[in-house]
Motif scaffolding. Structure first.
Motif, mmCIF file in Angstrom:
data_model
loop_
_atom_site.group_PDB
_atom_site.id
_atom_site.type_symbol
_atom_site.label_atom_id
_atom_site.label_comp_id
_atom_site.label_asym_id
_atom_site.label_seq_id
_atom_site.Cartn_x
_atom_site.Cartn_y
_atom_site.Cartn_z
ATOM 1 N N GLY A 14 -9.422 -1.126 -4.505
ATOM 2 C CA GLY A 14 -9.552 -2.454 -5.110
ATOM 3 C C GLY A 14 -8.225 -3.197 -5.179
ATOM 4 N N LYS A 15 -7.242 -2.746 -4.392
ATOM 5 C CA LYS A 15 -5.920 -3.382 -4.417
ATOM 6 C C LYS A 15 -5.982 -4.855 -4.036
ATOM 7 C CE LYS A 15 -4.152 -0.849 -1.188
ATOM 8 N NZ LYS A 15 -5.282 0.018 -0.798
ATOM 9 N N SER A 16 -6.705 -5.148 -2.944
ATOM 10 C CA SER A 16 -6.660 -6.528 -2.456
ATOM 11 C C SER A 16 -7.424 -7.476 -3.379
ATOM 12 C CB SER A 16 -7.160 -6.630 -1.018
ATOM 13 O OG SER A 16 -8.498 -6.263 -0.951
ATOM 14 N N ASP A 32 -1.024 -9.390 2.324
ATOM 15 C CA ASP A 32 -1.886 -8.229 2.588
ATOM 16 C C ASP A 32 -1.295 -7.489 3.784
ATOM 17 O OD1 ASP A 32 -3.872 -6.518 3.411
ATOM 18 O OD2 ASP A 32 -5.448 -8.045 3.531
ATOM 19 N N THR A 33 -0.503 -6.442 3.524
ATOM 20 C CA THR A 33 0.176 -5.774 4.643
ATOM 21 C C THR A 33 -0.787 -4.930 5.473
ATOM 22 O OG1 THR A 33 0.830 -3.842 3.343
ATOM 23 C CG2 THR A 33 2.377 -5.697 3.397
ATOM 24 N N GLY A 34 -1.895 -4.497 4.862
ATOM 25 C CA GLY A 34 -2.906 -3.761 5.616
ATOM 26 C C GLY A 34 -3.435 -4.623 6.754
ATOM 27 N N MET A 36 -1.819 -6.687 8.444
ATOM 28 C CA MET A 36 -0.851 -6.719 9.547
ATOM 29 C C MET A 36 -1.010 -5.491 10.452
ATOM 30 S SD MET A 36 2.403 -8.156 7.361
ATOM 31 C CE MET A 36 3.495 -8.443 8.733
ATOM 32 N N TYR A 37 -1.214 -4.307 9.841
ATOM 33 C CA TYR A 37 -1.445 -3.115 10.671
ATOM 34 C C TYR A 37 -2.787 -3.230 11.400
ATOM 35 C CZ TYR A 37 2.658 -1.229 8.449
ATOM 36 O OH TYR A 37 3.952 -1.061 8.032
ATOM 37 N N ARG A 38 -3.748 -3.856 10.744
ATOM 38 C CA ARG A 38 -5.041 -4.086 11.397
ATOM 39 C C ARG A 38 -4.861 -5.038 12.586
ATOM 40 N NH1 ARG A 38 -9.670 -2.835 8.436
ATOM 41 N NH2 ARG A 38 -9.203 -1.749 6.498
ATOM 42 N N ILE A 90 -10.698 -8.004 12.258
ATOM 43 C CA ILE A 90 -9.836 -6.875 11.862
ATOM 44 C C ILE A 90 -10.486 -6.016 10.772
ATOM 45 C CG2 ILE A 90 -7.654 -7.974 12.537
ATOM 46 C CD1 ILE A 90 -7.211 -8.498 9.469
ATOM 47 N N ARG A 91 -11.702 -6.388 10.359
ATOM 48 C CA ARG A 91 -12.392 -5.621 9.293
ATOM 49 C C ARG A 91 -13.563 -4.808 9.827
ATOM 50 N NH1 ARG A 91 -8.728 -5.951 5.302
ATOM 51 N NH2 ARG A 91 -7.719 -7.949 5.570
ATOM 52 N N THR A 92 -13.658 -4.650 11.127
ATOM 53 C CA THR A 92 -14.804 -3.949 11.695
ATOM 54 C C THR A 92 -14.601 -2.423 11.631
ATOM 55 O OG1 THR A 92 -13.791 -4.020 13.861
ATOM 56 C CG2 THR A 92 -15.297 -5.829 13.327
ATOM 57 N N ASN A 98 -9.371 3.173 13.761
ATOM 58 C CA ASN A 98 -8.144 3.361 14.543
ATOM 59 C C ASN A 98 -6.843 2.961 13.861
ATOM 60 O OD1 ASN A 98 -9.104 4.343 17.232
ATOM 61 N ND2 ASN A 98 -10.417 2.551 16.995
ATOM 62 N N VAL A 99 -6.946 2.185 12.780
ATOM 63 C CA VAL A 99 -5.728 1.586 12.209
ATOM 64 C C VAL A 99 -4.695 2.604 11.727
ATOM 65 C CG1 VAL A 99 -6.811 1.169 9.928
ATOM 66 C CG2 VAL A 99 -4.860 -0.189 10.611
ATOM 67 N N SER A 100 -5.129 3.712 11.145
ATOM 68 C CA SER A 100 -4.153 4.673 10.610
ATOM 69 C C SER A 100 -3.362 5.354 11.720
ATOM 70 C CB SER A 100 -4.848 5.727 9.755
ATOM 71 O OG SER A 100 -5.313 5.119 8.581
ATOM 72 N N ASP A 128 0.496 -6.026 -1.215
ATOM 73 C CA ASP A 128 -0.226 -4.760 -1.357
ATOM 74 C C ASP A 128 -0.207 -3.968 -0.055
ATOM 75 O OD1 ASP A 128 -2.323 -5.573 0.260
ATOM 76 O OD2 ASP A 128 -3.861 -5.453 -1.274
ATOM 77 N N GLY A 129 -0.279 -2.638 -0.212
ATOM 78 C CA GLY A 129 -0.247 -1.758 0.957
ATOM 79 C C GLY A 129 -0.143 -0.302 0.566
ATOM 80 N N ARG A 130 0.662 0.449 1.333
ATOM 81 C CA ARG A 130 0.795 1.891 1.087
ATOM 82 C C ARG A 130 2.240 2.287 0.790
ATOM 83 N NH1 ARG A 130 -3.593 0.500 2.190
ATOM 84 N NH2 ARG A 130 -5.401 1.683 2.925
ATOM 85 N N ASP A 131 3.187 1.468 1.260
ATOM 86 C CA ASP A 131 4.610 1.824 1.144
ATOM 87 C C ASP A 131 5.400 0.669 0.546
ATOM 88 O OD1 ASP A 131 4.241 0.025 3.191
ATOM 89 O OD2 ASP A 131 5.716 0.923 4.524
ATOM 90 N N ILE A 132 4.739 -0.179 -0.217
ATOM 91 C CA ILE A 132 5.413 -1.391 -0.699
ATOM 92 C C ILE A 132 6.473 -1.041 -1.748
ATOM 93 C CG2 ILE A 132 5.080 -3.724 -1.632
ATOM 94 C CD1 ILE A 132 3.662 -3.043 1.108
ATOM 95 N N GLY A 133 6.077 -0.235 -2.731
ATOM 96 C CA GLY A 133 7.029 0.133 -3.776
ATOM 97 C C GLY A 133 8.048 1.169 -3.334
ATOM 98 N N ARG A 179 -10.700 10.318 5.738
ATOM 99 C CA ARG A 179 -9.917 10.594 6.941
ATOM 100 C C ARG A 179 -8.678 9.695 6.989
ATOM 101 N NH1 ARG A 179 -9.379 9.064 12.182
ATOM 102 N NH2 ARG A 179 -10.256 7.085 11.537
ATOM 103 N N ARG A 180 -8.891 8.422 6.644
ATOM 104 C CA ARG A 180 -7.782 7.453 6.660
ATOM 105 C C ARG A 180 -6.731 7.840 5.604
ATOM 106 N NH1 ARG A 180 -7.835 1.697 5.700
ATOM 107 N NH2 ARG A 180 -10.018 1.619 5.123
ATOM 108 N N ASP A 181 -7.201 8.214 4.413
ATOM 109 C CA ASP A 181 -6.262 8.633 3.347
ATOM 110 C C ASP A 181 -5.433 9.825 3.791
ATOM 111 O OD1 ASP A 181 -7.247 6.721 1.693
ATOM 112 O OD2 ASP A 181 -8.361 8.085 0.383
ATOM 113 N N ILE A 183 -4.592 10.794 6.884
ATOM 114 C CA ILE A 183 -3.550 10.406 7.861
ATOM 115 C C ILE A 183 -2.440 9.618 7.145
ATOM 116 C CG2 ILE A 183 -3.049 9.187 10.020
ATOM 117 C CD1 ILE A 183 -5.950 9.508 10.830
ATOM 118 N N ASP A 184 -2.834 8.674 6.275
ATOM 119 C CA ASP A 184 -1.844 7.825 5.594
ATOM 120 C C ASP A 184 -0.930 8.648 4.682
ATOM 121 O OD1 ASP A 184 -2.987 5.654 6.846
ATOM 122 O OD2 ASP A 184 -4.088 4.935 5.088
ATOM 123 N N SER A 185 -1.478 9.692 4.053
ATOM 124 C CA SER A 185 -0.683 10.481 3.095
ATOM 125 C C SER A 185 0.162 11.533 3.787
ATOM 126 C CB SER A 185 -1.587 11.212 2.098
ATOM 127 O OG SER A 185 -2.543 10.346 1.588
#
Ligand code: C5P
Length: 223
Positions: A14-16, A32-34, A36-38, A90-92, A98-100, A128-133, A179-181, A183-185
């Motif tokens: 619910g970040k965005s 929304d940095t996600g 950008m990767y998308r 980019i939301r499909t 594939n984004v991760s 917002d994103g994964r590595d912002i802070g 699966r995405r979490d 790879i991201d973590s």
């Protein structure tokens, strides 16, 4: 960095939604940095670049032109890649899948972080994103780490996709998020992790209004 708010967390937390509401309330910009990767993923697929081709992806990320147009009135914000409006594309499920893989490439991340820092200049922004802070703006005035149980995140994402009319299956959505979490973590370069100095909010069982109130209280009282 004054007037910069960093929001990190796993997929579907619910970040965005939070970032958008907060931006409206505080009259801040929202990045929304996600997206950008998308966007990089969208272009890589369109240009048939193999997602294991590190050099190809890095060069694509260094040359991509990503533009945002902010929301105004009832009109939602849009995102453009080399002049193409890709807001919906980019939301499909194909991009989700594939984004991760693209986002774990160091050269891609370096290029995106450079652009994100440029966009953050001037402050009055929520990112917002994964590595912002941890990486993009480690000196942000406020940092939040927003999470929720996998079950709840999957339920929220499932409802969102269903409302958009995308044919989806709950178990598939849940597996995709997990699966995405993973790879991201687990990636080497700036993995998803809670910044030590971030406020942790577990939104399981909370409504978005409750989350917003909690965040605004923290911002008003300095925590
Ligand atoms: O936030 P969203 O779910 O749209 O992000 C899509 C993907 O982009 C994430 O799963 C992650 O792989 C990548 N991402 C990232 N770093 C960010 C934002 C997103 O690696 N700052």
């Amino acid at each position: 960095m004054n007037n910069v708010i960093a929001i990190d967390g796993p997929a579907g937390a619910g970040k965005s939604t939070l970032a958008r509401l907060l931006a409206r309330k505080l009259k801040y910009r929202y990045l929304d940095t996600g997206a950008m990767y998308r966007a990089v993923t969208w272009l890589a697929l369109r240009e048939n670049i193999d997602l294991d081709n590190i050099q190809g992806l890095t060069s694509l990320a260094n040359n991509i032109d990503i533009e945002f147009s902010p929301p105004s009135g009832d009109r939602k914000g849009r995102i453009y890649v080399n002049g193409n409006d890709v807001t919906e594309e980019i939301r499909t499920p194909l991009i989700n899948k594939n984004v991760s893989k693209v986002a774990r490439v160091k050269g891609v991340r370096d290029a995106m972080v450079r652009q994100q820092r440029k966009l953050a200049q001037g402050g009055h922004i929520i990112i917002d994103g994964r590595d912002i802070g941890t990486r993009v703006v480690p000196d942000a005035e406020f940092k939040f780490f927003i999470t929720a149980s996998l079950e709840e995140r999957a339920r929220r994402r499932y409802t969102e996709l269903k409302e958009k009319g995308t044919g989806v299956n709950f178990q598939e959505v849940k597996a995709e998020i997990a699966r995405r979490d993973k790879i991201d973590s687990e990636r080497e370069c700036s993995p998803l992790t809670k910044p030590e100095d971030a406020f942790l909010i577990d939104t399981t069982g909370m409504s978005i209004d409750e989350v917003l109130t909690r965040v605004i209280n923290i911002i008003r009282t300095g925590g």
